[in-house]
Design an enzyme around this catalytic site. Structure first.
Site, short mmCIF file in Angstrom:
data_model
loop_
_atom_site.label_atom_id
_atom_site.label_comp_id
_atom_site.label_asym_id
_atom_site.label_seq_id
_atom_site.Cartn_x
_atom_site.Cartn_y
_atom_site.Cartn_z
N LYS A 27 -20.81 -17.24 61.39
CA LYS A 27 -20.25 -18.57 61.18
C LYS A 27 -18.80 -18.67 61.64
O LYS A 27 -18.38 -19.70 62.17
CB LYS A 27 -20.37 -18.98 59.71
CG LYS A 27 -19.58 -18.12 58.73
CD LYS A 27 -19.82 -18.55 57.30
CE LYS A 27 -19.08 -17.68 56.32
NZ LYS A 27 -17.62 -17.75 56.43
N THR A 28 -18.00 -17.59 61.41
CA THR A 28 -16.60 -17.65 61.82
C THR A 28 -16.49 -17.79 63.33
O THR A 28 -15.62 -18.49 63.84
CB THR A 28 -15.85 -16.39 61.34
OG1 THR A 28 -16.02 -16.25 59.94
CG2 THR A 28 -14.36 -16.49 61.66
N ASP A 211 -14.69 -24.13 56.39
CA ASP A 211 -15.46 -22.90 56.16
C ASP A 211 -15.80 -22.80 54.68
O ASP A 211 -15.12 -23.37 53.82
CB ASP A 211 -14.62 -21.70 56.60
CG ASP A 211 -15.41 -20.42 56.68
OD1 ASP A 211 -16.66 -20.49 56.66
OD2 ASP A 211 -14.79 -19.35 56.77
N GLU A 212 -16.86 -22.06 54.35
CA GLU A 212 -17.30 -21.86 52.95
C GLU A 212 -17.42 -23.20 52.22
O GLU A 212 -16.98 -23.36 51.08
CB GLU A 212 -16.32 -20.93 52.21
CG GLU A 212 -16.10 -19.58 52.87
CD GLU A 212 -17.29 -18.63 52.74
OE1 GLU A 212 -18.34 -19.08 52.24
OE2 GLU A 212 -17.17 -17.47 53.14
N GLN A 242 -25.18 -18.98 48.90
CA GLN A 242 -24.01 -18.19 48.52
C GLN A 242 -23.02 -19.00 47.68
O GLN A 242 -21.84 -18.68 47.61
CB GLN A 242 -23.31 -17.63 49.76
CG GLN A 242 -24.18 -16.65 50.55
CD GLN A 242 -23.42 -15.96 51.66
OE1 GLN A 242 -22.54 -15.13 51.42
NE2 GLN A 242 -23.73 -16.33 52.90
N ARG A 592 -24.57 -7.84 51.43
CA ARG A 592 -23.36 -7.12 51.87
C ARG A 592 -23.75 -5.82 52.58
O ARG A 592 -22.94 -5.24 53.30
CB ARG A 592 -22.46 -6.76 50.69
CG ARG A 592 -21.89 -7.89 49.83
CD ARG A 592 -21.28 -8.99 50.62
NE ARG A 592 -22.24 -10.03 50.86
CZ ARG A 592 -22.11 -11.00 51.76
NH1 ARG A 592 -21.04 -11.03 52.52
NH2 ARG A 592 -23.02 -11.93 51.92
#
Length: 659
Positions: A27-28, A211-212, A242, A592
């Site tokens: 995504k980044t 973002d997020e 998330q 993770r």
């Protein structure tokens, strides 16, 4: 090379866009590539683009990645920051509209907490005070004024919080100060009530990238709406699976609300995962499928299957910790892995104690994330605030922290009078304390104490002109008699020595930083800009942290401990019907892991001296059996693991004896 979905997300700018980006889906990269696309292909001025995220570390990394793709001049013009940093920038520009003077102060959590404690009923218990602070913060994060909070109150606790909120805001206004929540609330208040300001900011920022997005709260969402207006120049990147911060105000419903407010919203899903082994993804997908979804998605990967997910049943917490330490040591030896490729994740910080002991005995270097940072210790913050005030006499937040530290008989009423005078005359509180007419309006003892404090700071400012920062810290400690104050605050000799040791370390820190002759003001400015990540580089050490703190990170080997009902999912969440969020937290932990995931639980837990029987986490039952290896249920596989572990222990023992 972008995959087709990433490419589509970068190219689409014809309306509002929601990018549902699964864990590890890049995504980044989509955000940074889209910024470059807007500048190079759509000819949008860099100064009219803002990328917003939730941590300073994420913002810094995003800026660094974008800077490699565009010119240095364009990178400098971009706004890449957190929501709160954007709010601070807004208030610096629009301070008059927000009812602030130019040199307003921002109180940190400790200072605002101390202020609320002053306003709370005498003798309030810590738990009640925490709930009170939380209710005030919730009202602010909902974008409510004190009056609106009182109208919305549903019971006595909320009414009391609204009353405290009103007096708290009056005190902040007198001090020309804001708190962290005000960095969102005040810009929102200005933009929603002032059409001219709203139009100006919609022109100033033509395109937003968030973002997020699943972590936004109600006030942040309303702020975004005000900034983008009907034009809809926005890309929101997030993952409903998330969303793990509802407890601090995040509203995952904002994902659905985006489509209701902009019916032309385009949705693109990023489902290819570049991080996890296929087996880990299959387990994560099966788990999270138990939650309801408006937008269904399923992560997939081109990476190998990887080894089975290990599940360990342990006797108790100590046994669990010993097994984790042993397995980590074995894996490090077997794979010649660095310790920073390992992470142990848990639901609550209290679970770290047994793990720390076991890791120390196993000689495993570890770093405990979330522990109190050195620069956040009370005595260190006190001295840094003295330095801030010496370097900048207009720093009202620093003034408020140290004017009565050590105690100088300057009470809250005196400070409120002083704050109102400073506000009326548009001056800093330290300058107001020099005012003869102000001092004459006060009782003789607080007036004398204020005058003495002014002389102290003036004397230290003179010392600062010819002293190094380290010498200035020592002068502050000597002239304020801070050592005697600490002795009174911490009668336990060991605690007192630890706190004085922290101050000696601060002196040495400044001495090391100031070898080139830097003065206190320069160095304290540097310290103020450091984030926790900057201050706290873990180096080559195993990472220990809560599941909440792990979001956004990845590790080759991951251990999730305490997989018991009552711990994960948490007992409070089970009682309150919030198991879906706990499941998302487990999902975050699982994703993770890049290569090997180990889940563990204890059959018994000792709590308050009583031995309690645990039930394995319901989430373990929701994982696909075919992807798991329950140690103790497959004798052949267990024997192989035991043999490898024993060989690893012998090799490490031989190395130790060789040393």
């Amino acid at each position: 090379m972008l995959n087709p979905q990433q490419h589509a997300a970068v190219e689409y700018v014809d309306g509002p866009l929601l990018v549902l980006a699964g864990a590890g889906s890049g995504k980044t990269r989509v955000i940074t590539e889209k910024i470059a696309h807007l500048i190079a292909r759509r000819n949008l001025a860099p100064g009219k683009i803002a990328a917003i995220t939730f941590t300073n570390k994420a913002a810094r990394e995003m800026r660094e990645r974008v800077a490699k793709m565009i010119s240095a001049e364009a990178a400098q013009a971009l706004t890449v920051c957190t929501f709160h940093a954007l709010g601070l920038k807004f208030l610096h520009i629009e301070h008059e509209r927000a009812g602030l003077r130019r040199n307003f102060s921002v109180l940190d959590a400790d200072d605002s907490g101390a202020l609320i404690k002053e306003l709370a009923p005498a003798g309030i218990k810590p738990d009640a005070l925490w709930r009170l602070r939380n209710l005030v913060s919730q009202a602010k994060n909902a974008g409510l004024t004190p009056e609106q909070a009182a109208d919305a109150a549903r019971g006595a606790p909320e009414l009391e919080a609204a009353s405290i909120y009103e007096r708290y805001q009056a005190r902040l206004a007198a001090y020309n100060a804001v708190d962290f929540d005000d960095l969102i609330r005040l810009p929102l208040q200005v933009l929603e009530s002032d059409a001219e300001a709203r139009a100006g900011w919609q022109e100033r920022l033509r395109y937003l990238l968030v973002d997020e997005y699943q972590d936004t709260n109600d006030a942040q969402y309303r702020l975004l709406k005000c900034l983008i207006g009907p034009r809809g120049g926005i890309t929101c990147v997030g993952d409903d699976d998330q969303s793990i911060y509802a407890w601090r105000g995040a509203n995952p419903e904002n994902i659905d609300q985006l489509g209701r407010d902009w019916p032309n919203l385009k949705v693109i899903k990023l489902e290819q995962n570049y991080r996890c082994a296929k087996r880990i993804l299959r387990a994560a997908n099966t788990l999270i499928a138990n939650n309801p979804h408006l937008h269904q998605k399923s992560l997939w990967s081109d990476l190998p299957d990887g080894p089975p997910i290990r599940v360990l049943e342990c006797n108790d917490n100590d046994h669990e910790a010993e097994r984790i330490a042993s397995i980590a040591s074995h894996l490090a030896e077997k794979h010649k892995a660095r310790w920073n490729e390992f992470a142990i994740l848990y639901r609550g910080n209290h679970q770290a104690r047994a793990l720390e002991k076991a890791l120390r005995l196993a000689r495993v270097p570890y770093h405990l994330s979330g522990a109190l940072s050195f620069l956040d210790r009370a005595e260190v913050k006190d001295v840094l605030c003295y330095l801030r005030l010496i370097a900048n006499p207009s720093d009202d937040a620093a003034f408020l922290r140290v004017v009565n530290c050590p105690k100088r008989e300057i009470g809250a009423t005196t400070l409120e009078k002083l704050g109102k005078l400073a506000q009326t005359r548009h001056m800093a509180m330290l300058d107001a304390a020099r005012n003869d007419s102000a001092l004459k309006a006060m009782a003789s003892r607080p007036a004398a104490a204020l005058a003495g404090f002014v002389r102290l700071i003036d004397g230290l400012r003179q010392t600062a002109k010819q002293s190094s920062a380290a010498d200035l810290v020592e002068a502050v400690l000597e002239r304020t008699h801070y050592g005697a104050y600490l002795a009174a605050q911490a009668p336990d000799p060991a605690q007192r020595e630890r706190r004085m040791g922290n101050l000696r370390e601060l002196v040495e820190w400044f001495r090391a930083m100031g070898k080139d002759g830097g003065r206190a003001g320069d160095l304290t400015s540097q310290l103020a800009l450091l984030t926790h990540a900057d201050r706290d580089d873990p180096g080559n050490a195993l990472r220990m942290m809560t599941l909440h703190a792990a979001k956004g990170l990845e590790f080759r080997f991951v251990f999730i401990v305490g997989c018991e009902d009552g711990t994960l999912p948490h007992e409070g969440a089970m009682d309150e019907g919030r198991v879906d969020e706990e499941r998302r937290l487990m999902y975050v932990g699982i994703t993770r892991a890049k290569e090997l995931l180990t889940l563990s639980f204890s059959a018994r837990t000792r709590r308050f001296g009583e031995l309690l029987t645990n039930q394995p986490s319901r989430f373990l039952k929701e994982l696909p059996e075919a992807e798991l290896h329950w140690q103790g249920r497959n004798p052949e596989a267990d024997a192989e693991v035991a043999r490898e572990t024993a060989e690893s222990h012998i090799a490490r023992l031989a190395a130790l004896l060789g040393d």
